[in-house]
Design an enzyme around this catalytic site. Structure first.
Site, PDB file in Angstrom:
ATOM      1  N   HIS A 157       0.837  -1.218   0.000  1.00  9.19           N
ATOM      2  CA  HIS A 157       0.000   0.000   0.000  1.00  9.19           C
ATOM      3  C   HIS A 157       0.867   1.261   0.000  1.00  9.19           C
ATOM      4  O   HIS A 157       0.450   2.287   0.533  1.00  9.19           O
ATOM      5  CB  HIS A 157      -0.935   0.063   1.220  1.00  9.19           C
ATOM      6  CG  HIS A 157      -1.690  -1.196   1.488  1.00  9.19           C
ATOM      7  ND1 HIS A 157      -2.976  -1.409   1.054  1.00  9.19           N
ATOM      8  CD2 HIS A 157      -1.324  -2.336   2.150  1.00  9.19           C
ATOM      9  CE1 HIS A 157      -3.386  -2.608   1.455  1.00  9.19           C
ATOM     10  NE2 HIS A 157      -2.389  -3.192   2.104  1.00  9.19           N
ATOM     11  N   SER A 279      14.013  20.919 -16.583  1.00 10.89           N
ATOM     12  CA  SER A 279      12.779  21.686 -16.736  1.00 10.89           C
ATOM     13  C   SER A 279      13.119  23.014 -17.396  1.00 10.89           C
ATOM     14  O   SER A 279      14.191  23.574 -17.160  1.00 10.89           O
ATOM     15  CB  SER A 279      12.166  21.912 -15.356  1.00 10.89           C
ATOM     16  OG  SER A 279      11.372  23.084 -15.364  1.00 10.89           O
TER      17      SER A 279
END
Ligand code: ARG
Length: 449
Positions: A157, A279
Site C-alpha cells: 500500500h 525543466s
C-alpha cells in the site's frame, strides 16, 4: 504505369484506391522479406509438382535473391499504385523473368500469401524479443551481484512493511522475465504452422505439396483446414500482442518503482544525468522522463492489443478486408517493444544506489513482524504475539539492532531461488538458441537453385 494484380481495365477511382491501400506500401516494407522467402518455398514446390520448369524456377530464385538483397537494404520499392508488397513482388518477378513470374501465383492467393508472411514475421519477432529479454535478465543479474546485498524496505500500500533488499527486488523482475521467456518459447510452438496452400481460404484443385513448403520454411507442419487457416489471420497476431502486453506490464511495474525510488521522497536510487531531462522553468529539476516514457509506451502497446481485438473480433469466417488492419498494430507494437526492452536494460544498468538513504530507511518498525515471530519462537501463540508486538511498537520498544539478523534466513532463501532461476535461464537460452539456429538455417538454401 504498373497495374494492380486484379486490374481488368475499369477506371481507377483515386479516392477509393487511396482508401483501400492506406499505408500498406509503407507497412509492407517490414513484410516483404518474409514474402520473398515464402515465395521461394512456393516456387520450389511448384517446380516439384511440375508447374514450373527447372529453368523457370532458377530464374525466379535469382530474381527473388535480388529482391531479398534490395529489401534488406530497405530499397525494394512497393509502388503505391500496386497496393501492397505481394503485388509489387509479383510485378518485380514478371519484369525479370517473364512467364515464370506470371506463373508464381499458381495455387496461392494474396490471402494465404499475407498469412504466411505475417506468420514468418511473428516467428522472427518473438525470437528477437526473447533475445532482448535475455539481455535484460543478464543486466538484472549483474546488478544483483553488484548491489543486491543492500537493504531496502519492502512496501505494501506504499507503506513501509517489512525488511527487504535491493537484490530481492531485482530478482523479482528476473523471475517475471523468465516467465515471459518461457511464454515466448511456447508461443513459438503455437504459431509455427504453415498457412501457405490455403489459397483464398478453400484450397485449390492442384496437388500442392504443403509438407514440402513446411519443411523448407521450418514450420512444424501444414496448418490444417483452409477455412480455419484464413480464420487464424489476426488470431496469432493477437496472441503475440498479448505477449507484448505482458512484457509491457513488467516494464510498467519496474518503471513505476524506479520513478518512486528516484524521487526526492524515497531517494533510494539516482538516475545518471544523461537519463534525465531538465525543466524549462525550474532550474533545480532533473526529471525521469525516460522512465515515464517507458511506462507510457507500455500503455501504447496494450492499446495496440485492444485495437487488434476490435478489428478482428465479430467477423464471420473467411477473409475480409478488415483483416488488413491486423498488420499495423502488430508491426507498431513490435517496434515499440524493440525500443522498450533495450531502454529498460540501459536504465537498470545505470541506476546507482544511495547507500546511506537505503540504510536509514530501514526503520525499527519495519522489524515488528520479526519481533512477533521471535515471540512465536518462544512458544507464544501468533495472535497473542501480534498484540504484544503492536503494544511494543506503540511504545517504541522494537529495535532493529536486536532483530536485523532475522533477515539472514530470508536472504539465504531468495538467493537459493535465484540459483534456480539461473538454471532455468540457462536451459531457456539453450532452447531459444536452437530455435534461432533452425530458423536462420532456412534462408540460404531457400534461394539456392
Ligand atoms: N493487403 C491485403 C491484406 O493485408 C492483402 C490481401 C488482399 N486480399 C484480398 N482479397 N483483397 O489483407
Amino acid at each position: 504505369m504498373a497495374k494492380r494484380l486484379w486490374d481488368k481495365g475499369a477506371t481507377l477511382n483515386e479516392q477509393v484506391h487511396a482508401f483501400t491501400v492506406g499505408n500498406d506500401p509503407e507497412l509492407d516494407q517490414e513484410l516483404i522479406r518474409w514474402d520473398i522467402l515464402a515465395s521461394a518455398a512456393h516456387a520450389k514446390m511448384l517446380a516439384k509438382i511440375n508447374i514450373l520448369s527447372k529453368s523457370e524456377l532458377d530464374s525466379l530464385l535469382t530474381a527473388l535473391a535480388e529482391a531479398l538483397t534490395l529489401s534488406d537494404a530497405n530499397s525494394f520499392e512497393i509502388p503505391y499504385e500496386l497496393e501492397d508488397c505481394h503485388s509489387a513482388l509479383e510485378h518485380f518477378l514478371v519484369e525479370r523473368t517473364g512467364d515464370a513470374g506470371r506463373k508464381i501465383h499458381t495455387g496461392r492467393s494474396r490471402n494465404d500469401q499475407v498469412l504466411v508472411a505475417q506468420r514468418l514475421f511473428i516467428r522472427d519477432a518473438i525470437l528477437t524479443q526473447c533475445s532482448r529479454i535475455g539481455e535484460c535478465i543478464e543486466t538484472l543479474h549483474s546488478r544483483v551481484k553488484d548491489i543486491g546485498h543492500l537493504p531496502m524496505p519492502g512496501y505494501t500500500h506504499m507503506q513501509p512493511a517489512m525488511p527487504s533488499s535491493v537484490g530481492m527486488w531485482l530478482h523479482a523482475f528476473i523471475e517475471h522475465f523468465l516467465i515471459l521467456l518461457a511464454d515466448g518459447k511456447r508461443l513459438l510452438d503455437t504459431v509455427n504452422t504453415n498457412p501457405l496452400g490455403a489459397a483464398s481460404g478453400f484450397g485449390v484443385p492442384l496437388p500442392l505439396d504443403r509438407n514440402f513448403t513446411s519443411e523448407l520454411l521450418a514450420f512444424s507442419a501444414p496448418q490444417r483446414n483452409p477455412i480455419d487457416i484464413q480464420n487464424s489471420r489476426g488470431r496469432y497476431e493477437l496472441r503475440t500482442l498479448r505477449w507484448f502486453s505482458d512484457i509491457a506490464s513488467a516494464t510498467e511495474k519496474i518503471s513505476w518503482d524506479l520513478i518512486a525510488y528516484n524521487s526526492k521522497e524515497y531517494a533510494f536510487f539516482n538516475l545518471p544525468e544523461e537519463l534525465t531531462t531538465g525543466s524549462s522553468i525550474m532550474p533545480q529539476k532533473r526529471n525521469p522522463d525516460v522512465v515515464e516514457l517507458l511506462r507510457a509506451r507500455a500503455s501504447r502497446v496494450r492499446a495496440a492489443e485492444f485495437e487488434l481485438v476490435m478489428v478482428t473480433s465479430k467477423l464471420p469466417s473467411n477473409y475480409h478486408r478488415d483483416l488488413q488492419y491486423s498488420k499495423e498494430p502488430l508491426l507498431r507494437s513490435n517496434a515499440q517493444i524493440s525500443e522498450i526492452i533495450p531502454m529498460l536494460s540501459l536504465v537498470l544498468s545505470s541506476i546507482s544506489p544511495n547507500e546511506d538513504t537505503l540504510q536509514s530507511a530501514m526503520s525499527d518498525d519495519l522489524y515488528a513482524t520479526y519481533e512477533a515471530y521471535r515471540l512465536v519462537g518462544e512458544g507464544m501463540p501468533f495472535r497473542e504475539a501480534y498484540i504484544k508486538t503492536a503494544e511494543k511498537t506503540a511504545t517504541g520498544e522494537i529495535r532493529k539492532a536486536d532483530l536485523e539478523k532475522e533477515f539472514e534466513s530470508i536472504d539465504a532463501s531468495w538467493r537459493a531461488e535465484l540459483k534456480l532461476a539461473e538454471s532455468d535461464f540457462t536451459s531457456l537460452k539453450k532452447d531459444l538458441k536452437s530455435w534461432a539456429k533452425r530458423l536462420h538455417a532456412i534462408e540460404e538454401p531457400l534461394l539456392r537453385a
